[in-house]
Structures are given as C-alpha cells and as structure tokens.
Design a protein around this motif. Structure first.
Motif, PDB file in Angstrom:
ATOM      1  N   THR A 163       2.332  27.529  40.309  1.00 34.39           N
ATOM      2  CA  THR A 163       3.076  26.266  40.404  1.00 34.39           C
ATOM      3  C   THR A 163       4.045  26.232  41.576  1.00 34.39           C
ATOM      4  N   SER A 164       3.577  26.617  42.745  1.00 34.24           N
ATOM      5  CA  SER A 164       4.361  26.482  43.982  1.00 34.24           C
ATOM      6  C   SER A 164       5.753  27.076  43.885  1.00 34.24           C
ATOM      7  N   GLY A 165       5.815  28.321  43.438  1.00 40.46           N
ATOM      8  CA  GLY A 165       7.098  29.005  43.376  1.00 40.46           C
ATOM      9  C   GLY A 165       7.880  28.743  42.111  1.00 40.46           C
ATOM     10  N   GLY A 166       7.184  28.349  41.023  1.00 43.17           N
ATOM     11  CA  GLY A 166       7.856  28.199  39.736  1.00 43.17           C
ATOM     12  C   GLY A 166       8.392  26.814  39.471  1.00 43.17           C
ATOM     13  N   LEU A 167       7.552  25.772  39.617  1.00 41.77           N
ATOM     14  CA  LEU A 167       7.994  24.401  39.416  1.00 41.77           C
ATOM     15  C   LEU A 167       7.620  23.840  38.048  1.00 41.77           C
ATOM     16  N   ASN A 168       7.082  24.684  37.170  1.00 42.12           N
ATOM     17  CA  ASN A 168       6.830  24.249  35.802  1.00 42.12           C
ATOM     18  C   ASN A 168       8.154  24.299  35.044  1.00 42.12           C
ATOM     19  N   ILE A 169       8.654  23.155  34.590  1.00 43.63           N
ATOM     20  CA  ILE A 169       9.995  23.088  34.016  1.00 43.63           C
ATOM     21  C   ILE A 169      10.170  24.003  32.819  1.00 43.63           C
ATOM     22  N   PHE A 170       9.086  24.282  32.077  1.00 46.24           N
ATOM     23  CA  PHE A 170       9.201  25.121  30.886  1.00 46.24           C
ATOM     24  C   PHE A 170       9.255  26.607  31.231  1.00 46.24           C
ATOM     25  N   LEU A 171       8.761  26.976  32.398  1.00 47.41           N
ATOM     26  CA  LEU A 171       8.711  28.382  32.796  1.00 47.41           C
ATOM     27  C   LEU A 171       9.654  28.699  33.953  1.00 47.41           C
ATOM     28  N   ALA A 172      10.213  27.673  34.580  1.00 43.33           N
ATOM     29  CA  ALA A 172      11.029  27.866  35.786  1.00 43.33           C
ATOM     30  C   ALA A 172      12.282  28.676  35.489  1.00 43.33           C
ATOM     31  N   ARG A 173      12.697  29.480  36.469  1.00 47.39           N
ATOM     32  CA  ARG A 173      13.956  30.221  36.356  1.00 47.39           C
ATOM     33  C   ARG A 173      15.132  29.253  36.404  1.00 47.39           C
ATOM     34  N   TYR A 174      16.234  29.673  35.829  1.00 41.10           N
ATOM     35  CA  TYR A 174      17.430  28.835  35.795  1.00 41.10           C
ATOM     36  C   TYR A 174      18.040  28.790  37.195  1.00 41.10           C
ATOM     37  N   GLY A 175      18.099  27.609  37.772  1.00 39.21           N
ATOM     38  CA  GLY A 175      18.618  27.459  39.127  1.00 39.21           C
ATOM     39  C   GLY A 175      18.593  25.999  39.524  1.00 39.21           C
ATOM     40  N   GLU A 176      18.781  25.742  40.811  1.00 33.90           N
ATOM     41  CA  GLU A 176      18.908  24.364  41.285  1.00 33.90           C
ATOM     42  C   GLU A 176      17.625  23.568  41.083  1.00 33.90           C
ATOM     43  N   LYS A 177      16.454  24.207  41.306  1.00 36.07           N
ATOM     44  CA  LYS A 177      15.196  23.487  41.108  1.00 36.07           C
ATOM     45  C   LYS A 177      15.041  23.072  39.654  1.00 36.07           C
ATOM     46  N   TRP A 178      15.329  24.015  38.738  1.00 36.42           N
ATOM     47  CA  TRP A 178      15.217  23.686  37.318  1.00 36.42           C
ATOM     48  C   TRP A 178      16.189  22.576  36.951  1.00 36.42           C
ATOM     49  N   ARG A 179      17.409  22.629  37.473  1.00 38.04           N
ATOM     50  CA  ARG A 179      18.391  21.600  37.147  1.00 38.04           C
ATOM     51  C   ARG A 179      17.939  20.226  37.643  1.00 38.04           C
ATOM     52  N   SER A 180      17.294  20.183  38.799  1.00 40.68           N
ATOM     53  CA  SER A 180      16.788  18.898  39.307  1.00 40.68           C
ATOM     54  C   SER A 180      15.687  18.354  38.397  1.00 40.68           C
ATOM     55  N   LEU A 181      14.762  19.232  37.997  1.00 40.05           N
ATOM     56  CA  LEU A 181      13.692  18.809  37.096  1.00 40.05           C
ATOM     57  C   LEU A 181      14.266  18.344  35.763  1.00 40.05           C
ATOM     58  N   ARG A 182      15.199  19.115  35.243  1.00 42.06           N
ATOM     59  CA  ARG A 182      15.790  18.800  33.950  1.00 42.06           C
ATOM     60  C   ARG A 182      16.574  17.493  33.986  1.00 42.06           C
ATOM     61  N   ARG A 183      17.240  17.242  35.117  1.00 40.37           N
ATOM     62  CA  ARG A 183      18.058  16.029  35.235  1.00 40.37           C
ATOM     63  C   ARG A 183      17.198  14.783  35.021  1.00 40.37           C
ATOM     64  N   GLY A 184      16.022  14.770  35.646  1.00 44.93           N
ATOM     65  CA  GLY A 184      15.135  13.620  35.494  1.00 44.93           C
ATOM     66  C   GLY A 184      14.648  13.455  34.070  1.00 44.93           C
ATOM     67  N   VAL A 185      14.222  14.553  33.469  1.00 50.49           N
ATOM     68  CA  VAL A 185      13.718  14.494  32.101  1.00 50.49           C
ATOM     69  C   VAL A 185      14.824  14.071  31.139  1.00 50.49           C
ATOM     70  N   HIS A 186      16.009  14.642  31.312  1.00 49.13           N
ATOM     71  CA  HIS A 186      17.101  14.378  30.391  1.00 49.13           C
ATOM     72  C   HIS A 186      17.527  12.913  30.422  1.00 49.13           C
ATOM     73  N   GLU A 187      17.569  12.325  31.609  1.00 45.99           N
ATOM     74  CA  GLU A 187      18.038  10.938  31.710  1.00 45.99           C
ATOM     75  C   GLU A 187      17.036   9.947  31.129  1.00 45.99           C
ATOM     76  N   ILE A 188      15.749  10.301  31.176  1.00 50.04           N
ATOM     77  CA  ILE A 188      14.721   9.361  30.742  1.00 50.04           C
ATOM     78  C   ILE A 188      14.325   9.580  29.283  1.00 50.04           C
ATOM     79  N   LEU A 189      14.577  10.772  28.734  1.00 49.65           N
ATOM     80  CA  LEU A 189      14.174  11.078  27.364  1.00 49.65           C
ATOM     81  C   LEU A 189      15.380  11.255  26.446  1.00 49.65           C
ATOM     82  N   THR A 190      16.454  10.549  26.692  1.00 50.50           N
ATOM     83  CA  THR A 190      17.583  10.538  25.774  1.00 50.50           C
ATOM     84  C   THR A 190      17.128   9.910  24.449  1.00 50.50           C
ATOM     85  N   PRO A 191      17.889  10.123  23.364  1.00 48.35           N
ATOM     86  CA  PRO A 191      17.504   9.498  22.092  1.00 48.35           C
ATOM     87  C   PRO A 191      17.312   7.980  22.211  1.00 48.35           C
ATOM     88  N   GLN A 192      18.210   7.317  22.941  1.00 42.81           N
ATOM     89  CA  GLN A 192      18.105   5.869  23.083  1.00 42.81           C
ATOM     90  C   GLN A 192      16.875   5.485  23.909  1.00 42.81           C
TER      91      GLN A 192
END
Length: 538
Positions: free
Chosen positions: A108-137
C-alpha cells in the motif's frame, strides 16, 4: 602477551555467548508468561491459527496481562476489561500505533491502509477524513440506503434461501461500495464484489502470521532475491489487484457527471485541506471497503448461526417482535427502543463471536501496568475474545444467552459489573484507533437482525433419517476477521403475509437503490429488471 590475547578472546567470546543466551529470555520487569528458549523466546509455541484460544488459556494461567518473547521482541497480551481500559483507552497516546508490517507497507505505497498504518501524520490525515464524515450524526444520513439494501437482502433470501450466506455478503459489500464510491452491487457475482473477495483472500493470506517469512522480526530477509522469496511475488500480485479495483473505482467517481453524496466525492473536494494526495484517497477508499465488507457480513451470519443453534433465543426474539410490531409491517429503527430483548441479543452477538478477537497495537513509549513494564516498541495484543469469554466474569460464556444483558447492562456476573465500565463495544477497539465506522456497522447489524428474525424462521437442517443436524458453533474460518463457515440450516418465511411485505418493501426501495446504479454492467441491469418485475408480478 599470548596469554593476554587468549584472555581477551575468551572474554569477548563469553560476552557474545552471554548476549546470545539473553536473546529470547524474558526480562524481569515484563509480565509473566510461558517458559522461553534461548534465541527463540516463545516462537516455537506461538499459535498460528485461532491464536485467541491459546492466548485465553495462557491468560487463565499467567493472569490478565502476560508476555511472550519473539526473539528479542516483546509481545504483551491483555485479557481483561480493566487492563484494556487502562492501557488502550487511558494511555491512548502511547498505544495508538500498529506493529511494523513490511508486507502492508510494500503493498500500500508505504503503509497507506488506514487500519494497518503506523501512527503518524499520514495516519492522522486519513483518520481526519474518516472521522469528520462518519460521525454519529453524519452516519445517520446512510440509514435510508442501509434500509434499502436490507430490503433487497430480505428479498434475495426469500427468492433463494439456500444462498443466504452469499446474500448477506452481497449486502455488506454493496452497502460499503455505495457509501464509499457511490456504486452498488446488485449481485454477489457483480464484478467489483468478485474482484474484491478474490484479492481479499490473497491479502489476508499474506498478512496472516506465519504464512511467509518473518520479515519484520528478521529485517535482512527483505534483501533476499525474489526467486527465493515468494512473499515478494504475492505482494506484487495483491498490489496490482488492489490498485485495479480501488483506483478504478476512484477514477469512475472522478469522472461521474452527477454526484450522489458518496464518501469519496467529499474526500476529493477536501483532500488538500486534510493533507491527502491521490494515493491516500484511493487507498483510504479501498481500506474502507475491506473493513466494511467482512465485519457486517460476519456478524450477521454469526447471528443466524447463533439463533439456529440456540433456538430459545430465536423464540424469545420473535415473541417480542410479534408483540411490538406484529405481522402487518416490517421493523424500523425507531422500534429498537421498544425491543429490549433484541437489544440484548445484539450485545450478545458481539460478545459471543467478536468479529475481531484480537486487536494489535504497539507502544510508542514505556508504560507500566500493575507494576509491570511495557517497553516502547512492544507489540500489544488486546485479547477481546479472552475478555468476553472469561468464565470468572461471564456465566457460561460459551452459551449464546441474550438474557445475561436483560439482567445487567454489561452482561457480567454481579460482582464484575464495574470491570468493563460503561463500554459494550470493546469489539470496535478503543482509544484513538477506535473504529470510526462503528455507528454504520451497528445500524446495519441491528436493522438486519430485526428484519431477519421478524421475517424468517431458522431451523437446523435434517439428515436422511430426519434427524436434526446441530450447527457447529466453532466452525469458523481461519482468517483475520472471525467469520462462520457456511453451515446447513433451513430458512423459510414465517407466513405468506410476511413474504408479501418483504416483496413490497423491496419494490419500495427501488428509488433509493437506483441512485447508486449508474455505471453498473448490462448483466447487473438485466438482473435487477428481472427481479423487480418478478416482485411486481407476484
């Protein structure tokens, strides 16, 4: 002079031998665990398949937290709700990393799978998008689509009850494809579903511990020529197949002339804001398909297995559904508030057969628990199975019994009610890496379980002598996600009236489903035309 040279050599040799001897040896500050061997540690007894069973046995022997040595590396296994809360939830900043995974990085191009990615800036960017769009509301916006796909699931089972297993898998795949890329899958044989399950099988095989060389533990193996390292060929095959599917879907979404509100449309618009390039967008969409396809289908099929193997739970659930809803309409989400036994059954499914029995993390700094040290770099495995099947905490943990949640909100024995705190969702992880899609997953499971138990009767199959074939509640696939293998049972509508309502709801779902049917194949379009005509004519 010769003597001094000999002495120096002897001392050096002794030092080397002492260092080698200490490799694999458990340090005194670590939690206890099984006896180790020099160099190997516990590699020789490390379970390859269904590791959660062995980990749970060791937890009964060594305690709620124990350690394993993999060469010089540390693996810390936690098997209690208290340890989970302290280590995963309260120390989230230290335990949000994943263990290194060279295969995932390669594919995955240096670990771009959000479930397997190491904790760092790339993961935070991926997570930011998912978190904002998949909130409970925000997740509530997906409910009309989930209801519509569930309506087709019911009709698929009504038409072809023997194909129930794949009908459920089609539901989960089609739903996540629609949510993420705005394109549904009308059949299990739809090309995107076929392509996904083909590559997913190889992907899981690649990631499964012990399938290939332990590259992360022995880094020099990375430099072995490809003709002697089959894992390199498999990595390339998986990468090519994933990119064909994920980036093909991304390109379709980019070229679509009319929007339907899917996840990737939003990510494309806000990619710069979230610090994401096109590679990250493509792999984010692909990873969400991986996470959404297997989990929902596994839990739904596990529910069918459970209520077939434990018919008393099915009887109580249907009595409640008949009392609250009746046979003149199908269940709706708002009904769940009036269905305490169904809510208890949903909790029990997660406890009885957690879809992720083991959750891996990695420590980025030293931490302590109950006087034991967990060194930075340690792999931490949350043994969810062991936590939810502890006989000291749960009465008869191997029995599917929703009544335990009728007696207690957390389902435990009375003197353990405070162990788990207020959480009934440990199967979704914890801390900063708790599953962002949990709200969508919970709704999908709830609406499917209500619909299936309202509309159908599930009974064990019978052999040639007319004797019931008891379902095997332990027959689960050897895979990263815990999923039952196909099993024999009989499924039929509870009445002609139930069957008619199932047909009608499928037809009523057509306008919603059609929003996600642009770009489908001619064969899929013909299939939909045929089954909708059949439902109208019935």
């Amino acid at each position: 002079m010769a003597f001094l040279t000999f002495l120096a050599a002897a001392l050096a040799l002794g030092y080397v031998c002492r260092c080698i001897y200490r490799v694999g040896k458990r340090e005194a500050y670590l939690p206890p665990g099984p006896p180790t061997l020099p160099l190997l540690g516990n590699i020789h007894i490390f379970p390859r398949f269904f590791a959660h069973f062995q980990f749970s046995e060791w937890a009964r022997q060594y305690g709620e937290i124990f350690s394993l040595k993999v060469g010089s590396a540390n693996v810390i296994v936690i098997s209690s709700a208290k340890a989970f809360r302290e280590i995963i939830d309260k120390n989230s900043g230290t335990t949000a990393d994943r263990p290194p995974n060279h295969f995932a990085d390669t594919v995955t191009s240096g670990g771009l799978n959000i479930f397997l990615a190491r904790y760092g800036e790339k993961w935070r960017s991926l997570r930011r998008g998912v978190h904002e769009i998949l909130t409970p509301q925000a997740s509530m916006n997906q409910r009309p689509l989930q209801d519509a796909e569930s309506a087709q699931l019911m009709y698929d089972i009504l038409r072809s009850p023997d194909d129930h297993f794949n009908a459920v898998r089609r539901f989960s795949s089609s739903l996540i494809l629609s949510i993420v890329f705005g394109k549904r899958a009308p059949r299990f044989s739809t090309k995107e579903v076929t392509a996904f399950y083909h590559v997913q099988h190889i992907w899981e095989y690649l990631l499964f511990p012990g399938s290939f060389a332990p590259v992360d533990q022995i880094p020099w193996l990375k430099y072995v020529p490809e003709r002697f390292a089959r894992w390199k060929q498999v990595c390339r095959e998986v990468r090519d197949l994933q990119r064909d599917l994920y980036f093909g879907l991304l390109e379709e979404t980019e070229k679509r002339t009319s929007e339907n509100g899917c996840f990737i449309e939003t990510v494309i618009k806000r990619a710069d804001e979230w610090g994401m390039d096109r590679e990250m967008v493509g792999y984010l969409g692909g990873a969400l398909i991986e996470g959404g396809s297997d989990t929902t289908s596994s839990l739904t099929n596990a529910t069918v297995l459970a209520v077939t193997a434990f018919p008393e739970s099915q009887r109580k659930a249907q009595e409640e559904l008949d009392r609250v809803i009746g046979s003149s309409r199908a269940p709706e989400w708002e009904d769940l508030e009036e269905l305490p036994y169904i809510r208890a059954l949903l909790k029990e499914v997660h406890r009885f057969r957690p879809v992720a029995p083991l959750i891996p993390r990695a420590a980025t700094a030293d931490l302590t628990y109950c006087g034991y040290k967990i060194p930075a770099g340690s792999t931490i495995i949350a043994n969810i199975w062991g936590i939810l099947h502890d006989p000291e905490v749960y009465d008869d943990p191997e029995v599917f019994n929703p009544d335990r949640y009728m007696e207690s909100d957390v389902g435990t024995k009375k003197d353990h009610e405070n162990d788990i705190g207020q959480r009934n969702d440990l199967t979704f992880g914890g801390g900063r890496r708790i599953c962002a899609g949990m709200h969508v997953a919970k709704y999908s499971l709830a609406i499917n379980v209500m619909n299936l138990l309202w509309g159908f009767e599930f009974t064990p199959a019978k052999n040639a002598k007319g004797e019931e074939i008891k379902p095997d509640i332990w027959n689960f696939a050897q895979a990263l996600a815990s999923s039952p293998n196909p099993f024999q049972f009989t499924i039929k509508p509870r009445s002609a009236k139930h069957a008619e309502i199932i047909r009608q709801r499928f037809l009523e779902a057509t306008p919603i489903l059609q929003q996600f049917e642009h770009g489908i194949s001619d064969d899929d379009a013909a299939f939909l035309s045929d089954i909708r005509s059949a439902a109208s004519d019935a």
